[in-house]
Design a protein around this motif. Structure first.
Motif, PDB file in Angstrom:
ATOM      1  N   SER A   1       0.824   4.401  -2.382  1.00  0.00           N
ATOM      2  CA  SER A   1       1.103   5.724  -2.566  1.00  0.00           C
ATOM      3  C   SER A   1       1.600   7.194  -2.789  1.00  0.00           C
ATOM      4  O   SER A   1       1.547   8.005  -3.294  1.00  0.00           O
ATOM      5  CB  SER A   1       0.402   6.156  -1.244  1.00  0.00           C
ATOM      6  OG  SER A   1       0.279   7.344  -0.786  1.00  0.00           O
TER       7      SER A   1
ATOM      8  N   GLY B   1       3.295   9.113   3.391  1.00  0.00           N
ATOM      9  CA  GLY B   1       4.095   8.888   2.814  1.00  0.00           C
ATOM     10  C   GLY B   1       4.930  10.662   2.601  1.00  0.00           C
ATOM     11  O   GLY B   1       5.390  10.461   1.857  1.00  0.00           O
TER      12      GLY B   1
ATOM     13  N   SER C   1      -4.598   7.246   6.114  1.00  0.00           N
ATOM     14  CA  SER C   1      -4.330   6.303   5.339  1.00  0.00           C
ATOM     15  C   SER C   1      -2.766   6.867   4.998  1.00  0.00           C
ATOM     16  O   SER C   1      -2.237   7.094   5.636  1.00  0.00           O
ATOM     17  CB  SER C   1      -5.108   7.170   3.575  1.00  0.00           C
ATOM     18  OG  SER C   1      -4.849   8.814   3.965  1.00  0.00           O
ATOM     19  N   TRP C   2      -2.606   6.499   3.877  1.00  0.00           N
ATOM     20  CA  TRP C   2      -1.010   6.743   3.596  1.00  0.00           C
ATOM     21  C   TRP C   2      -0.183   8.244   2.973  1.00  0.00           C
ATOM     22  O   TRP C   2       0.336   8.064   2.935  1.00  0.00           O
ATOM     23  CB  TRP C   2       0.034   5.542   2.673  1.00  0.00           C
ATOM     24  CG  TRP C   2      -0.240   4.639   2.695  1.00  0.00           C
ATOM     25  CD1 TRP C   2      -0.545   3.430   2.515  1.00  0.00           C
ATOM     26  CD2 TRP C   2       0.837   4.407   3.394  1.00  0.00           C
ATOM     27  NE1 TRP C   2       0.102   2.473   3.359  1.00  0.00           N
ATOM     28  CE2 TRP C   2       0.893   2.734   4.247  1.00  0.00           C
ATOM     29  CE3 TRP C   2       2.293   5.037   4.260  1.00  0.00           C
ATOM     30  CZ2 TRP C   2       1.772   2.157   5.012  1.00  0.00           C
ATOM     31  CZ3 TRP C   2       2.796   4.669   5.175  1.00  0.00           C
ATOM     32  CH2 TRP C   2       2.785   2.984   5.791  1.00  0.00           C
ATOM     33  N   SER C   3      -1.776   8.990   3.512  1.00  0.00           N
ATOM     34  CA  SER C   3      -1.242  10.046   2.323  1.00  0.00           C
ATOM     35  C   SER C   3      -0.678  10.985   3.258  1.00  0.00           C
ATOM     36  O   SER C   3       0.786  11.778   2.644  1.00  0.00           O
ATOM     37  CB  SER C   3      -2.128  11.191   2.318  1.00  0.00           C
ATOM     38  OG  SER C   3      -2.634  12.418   2.145  1.00  0.00           O
TER      39      SER C   3
ATOM     40  N   SER D   1       1.117  -1.082  -0.084  1.00  0.00           N
ATOM     41  CA  SER D   1      -0.237  -0.209  -0.306  1.00  0.00           C
ATOM     42  C   SER D   1       1.252   1.351   0.337  1.00  0.00           C
ATOM     43  O   SER D   1       0.080   2.499  -0.443  1.00  0.00           O
ATOM     44  CB  SER D   1      -0.695   0.122   1.050  1.00  0.00           C
ATOM     45  OG  SER D   1      -0.030  -0.135   2.517  1.00  0.00           O
TER      46      SER D   1
ATOM     47  N   GLU E   1       1.902   7.456  -6.585  1.00  0.00           N
ATOM     48  CA  GLU E   1       0.746   9.533  -6.638  1.00  0.00           C
ATOM     49  C   GLU E   1       1.232  10.138  -6.600  1.00  0.00           C
ATOM     50  O   GLU E   1       0.695  11.230  -6.955  1.00  0.00           O
ATOM     51  CB  GLU E   1      -0.604   9.020  -6.218  1.00  0.00           C
ATOM     52  CG  GLU E   1      -1.677   8.220  -6.259  1.00  0.00           C
ATOM     53  CD  GLU E   1      -2.356   7.666  -5.346  1.00  0.00           C
ATOM     54  OE1 GLU E   1      -2.660   8.181  -5.076  1.00  0.00           O
ATOM     55  OE2 GLU E   1      -3.116   6.520  -5.508  1.00  0.00           O
ATOM     56  N   LYS E   2       2.153  10.394  -5.847  1.00  0.00           N
ATOM     57  CA  LYS E   2       2.811  11.832  -5.136  1.00  0.00           C
ATOM     58  C   LYS E   2       4.442  12.172  -6.369  1.00  0.00           C
ATOM     59  O   LYS E   2       4.832  12.910  -5.532  1.00  0.00           O
ATOM     60  CB  LYS E   2       3.899  11.599  -3.975  1.00  0.00           C
ATOM     61  CG  LYS E   2       1.728  11.662  -2.581  1.00  0.00           C
ATOM     62  CD  LYS E   2       2.414  11.037  -1.735  1.00  0.00           C
ATOM     63  CE  LYS E   2       1.702  11.248  -0.646  1.00  0.00           C
ATOM     64  NZ  LYS E   2       0.578  12.807  -0.339  1.00  0.00           N
TER      65      LYS E   2
ATOM     66  N   ASP F   1      -4.467   0.538   3.401  1.00  0.00           N
ATOM     67  CA  ASP F   1      -4.964   0.845   1.792  1.00  0.00           C
ATOM     68  C   ASP F   1      -6.361   1.242   2.285  1.00  0.00           C
ATOM     69  O   ASP F   1      -7.602  -0.021   2.795  1.00  0.00           O
ATOM     70  CB  ASP F   1      -4.983  -0.446   1.138  1.00  0.00           C
ATOM     71  CG  ASP F   1      -4.559  -0.517  -0.014  1.00  0.00           C
ATOM     72  OD1 ASP F   1      -6.497   0.145  -0.331  1.00  0.00           O
ATOM     73  OD2 ASP F   1      -4.552  -0.987  -1.307  1.00  0.00           O
TER      74      ASP F   1
END
Length: 478
Positions: free
Chosen positions: A30, A464, A459-461, A26, A33-34, A251
């Motif tokens: 993430s 991350g 979440s991983w936001s 997961s 996406e970043k 996730d």
């Protein structure tokens, strides 16, 4: 774009024994996406499910030195959630039942460490950072520094090493360094690779990595003290200025009560009445009476570390309350037998499921009212985060990631969303369970706790972003 190669011994959905695999399934998507070019490399185990193995394609093969032997190393790849996963293929080392626990684990993961360094260059992916996870990958940083750094391709690669659980260190005979890895005895000293006369892969990774992370801020502090430090606390104190605690995420696609296909009825924080349907259906499935009593869930390895000795001490008192108790997991035989015994004794109160069952796990998260996690130590813990996602109120001991993620409910200033206790004491745990049960019957408060829990963001936001900040620091960027 920063290029990161994550090396790990397991990753969802390919192979899993614990939370490490969840992270490697997961976190990389993430980070991608970043804007991070992140890829994962792991062994190609026999245990990888066939439908996933069918999608793994062969890229090339090389040979890797393990002591005096040159071993075949297939390099294969697949894609998962937009991330490339590379697989190190050697049937002698990895075509076995299970992932770990073999007499030659030291050799298997010595091979893997060198294979990672050789494979990265061979496929043309020269990372800025190799991010290693747990002892199975811990020899990558020392090999890089002692044997590869002089080569042009490896000159600028940085390393990060993440401790998922300090208890498991990869301790072997000192001979593995010289015989398998070609590391001379001059490095077998207390300040480098020697560990009470043995080789310790985890220690080697901690000594030679450019940065060290672990999976919660509290655990990063705890492991610098002898009780939690597993004989490495001195080293961790010495490197404390390069030690970072970053909490794990989960996730949010897999664990989403609003869209989870494995539970009986989907719901969110605005339709928590539908959580009761999951409770009733779970009771039916497990042959428990469908009654409005607090249902406490436990999904765990059944071992002392998870607080099972506390539960053993007061389980009669817990079951004398008007509750139901659902257990899912495997572990020490004495705890497996304990729950089977109490299921026979309290047929209307206990459901003992001594197995791993992902569907049942999701249904327990969704259908229970409370989730018990009284760990002796817990680097991060994912179960309490998942239970919060499903509005199932955690009862935890204040340690490691449990302390960082569960704020205790305070009825006087109306804050918090869980129930916690500090001392590793069975009766402190029992008192906390009783307190949670008491508030369960105040439906206004209980609904408020459920809504608070479900609105949290694990979440991983955010985590991350912290990894990216660390990567930038390693690269010398602000």
């Amino acid at each position: 774009m920063i290029k990161v190669l994550m090396a790990a011994s397991e990753a969802v959905p390919f192979a899993k024994t614990g939370g490490l695999a969840d992270v490697l399934g997961s976190l990389p998507p993430s980070l991608k996406e970043k804007g991070i070019d992140v890829r994962v490399i792991m062994p190609q185990y026999k245990a990888i499910p066939k439908h996933l193995k069918d999608n793994i394609r062969h890229i090339k093969y090389i040979y890797v030195n393990v002591g005096w032997r040159r071993q075949y190393c297939g390099i294969n790849e697949a894609e998962y959630k937009g991330v490339k996963y590379y697989f190190i293929d050697n049937e002698y080392y990895f075509k076995r039942d299970g992932l770990y626990g073999y007499y030659d684990d030291g050799e298997r993961f010595a091979f893997f460490a060198r294979a990672v360094l050789e494979a990265a260059i061979s496929i043309g992916f020269i990372p800025d950072i190799i991010h290693c996870h747990d002892w199975q990958t811990a020899m990558i940083p020392p090999l890089l520094e002692l044997q590869y750094r002089w080569r042009e391709e490896y000159k600028n690669i940085k390393t990060a090493f993440t401790i998922h659980n300090l208890k498991y260190q990869g301790i072997f005979s000192k001979n593995v360094y010289s015989e398998l890895l070609g590391i001379g005895d001059e490095y077998f000293t207390p300040d480098k690779l020697e560990f009470y006369g043995d080789a310790n892969y985890m220690k080697a990774g901690l000594v030679y990595s450019n940065a060290i992370t672990t999976v919660s801020e509290s655990y990063a502090r705890e492991i610098q003290y002898p009780f939690y430090g597993e004989k490495l606390d001195g080293l961790l104190r010495a490197r404390s200025h390069e030690l970072y605690g970053i909490i794990n995420g989960i996730d949010y696609d897999e664990y989403n009560p609003d869209r989870d296909s494995l539970i009986f009825k989907n719901y969110d924080e605005n339709t928590i009445e539908d959580k009761k349907i999951n409770k009733t259906e779970l009771q039916k499935q497990l042959n428990l009476p469908q009654r409005d009593v607090p249902v406490i869930g436990l999904i765990s390895r059944l071992v002392d570390q998870k607080g099972l000795d506390l539960i053993e001490c007061v389980l009669n008192e817990i079951l004398n309350m008007d509750i139901q108790f659902i257990v899912l997991g495997t572990g020490d035989l004495k705890y497996e037998n304990m729950f089977k015994y109490y299921e026979g004794l309290y047929k209307d109160k206990v459901s003992s499921n001594i197995k791993f069952d992902n569907t049942l796990a999701h249904r327990i998260y969704a259908g229970c009212d409370m989730f018990l996690m009284p760990s002796l130590f817990e680097p991060c813990g994912l179960s309490q985060i998942i239970s919060l996602r499903y509005g199932t109120i955690p009862i935890v001991r204040e340690t490691g990631g449990l302390l960082d993620t569960v704020i205790p409910y305070n009825e006087f200033n109306d804050t918090g969303y869980g129930f916690t206790f500090t001392n590793y004491n069975a009766h402190d745990m029992l008192y906390t369970i009783r307190r949670a049960v008491q508030f369960y019957y105040n439906k206004d408060i209980w609904q408020k706790l459920i809504k608070r829990a479900m609105k949290l963001d694990f979440s991983w936001s955010a985590s991350g972003d912290k990894y990216i900040k660390l990567y930038n620091k390693l690269m010398g960027k602000n």
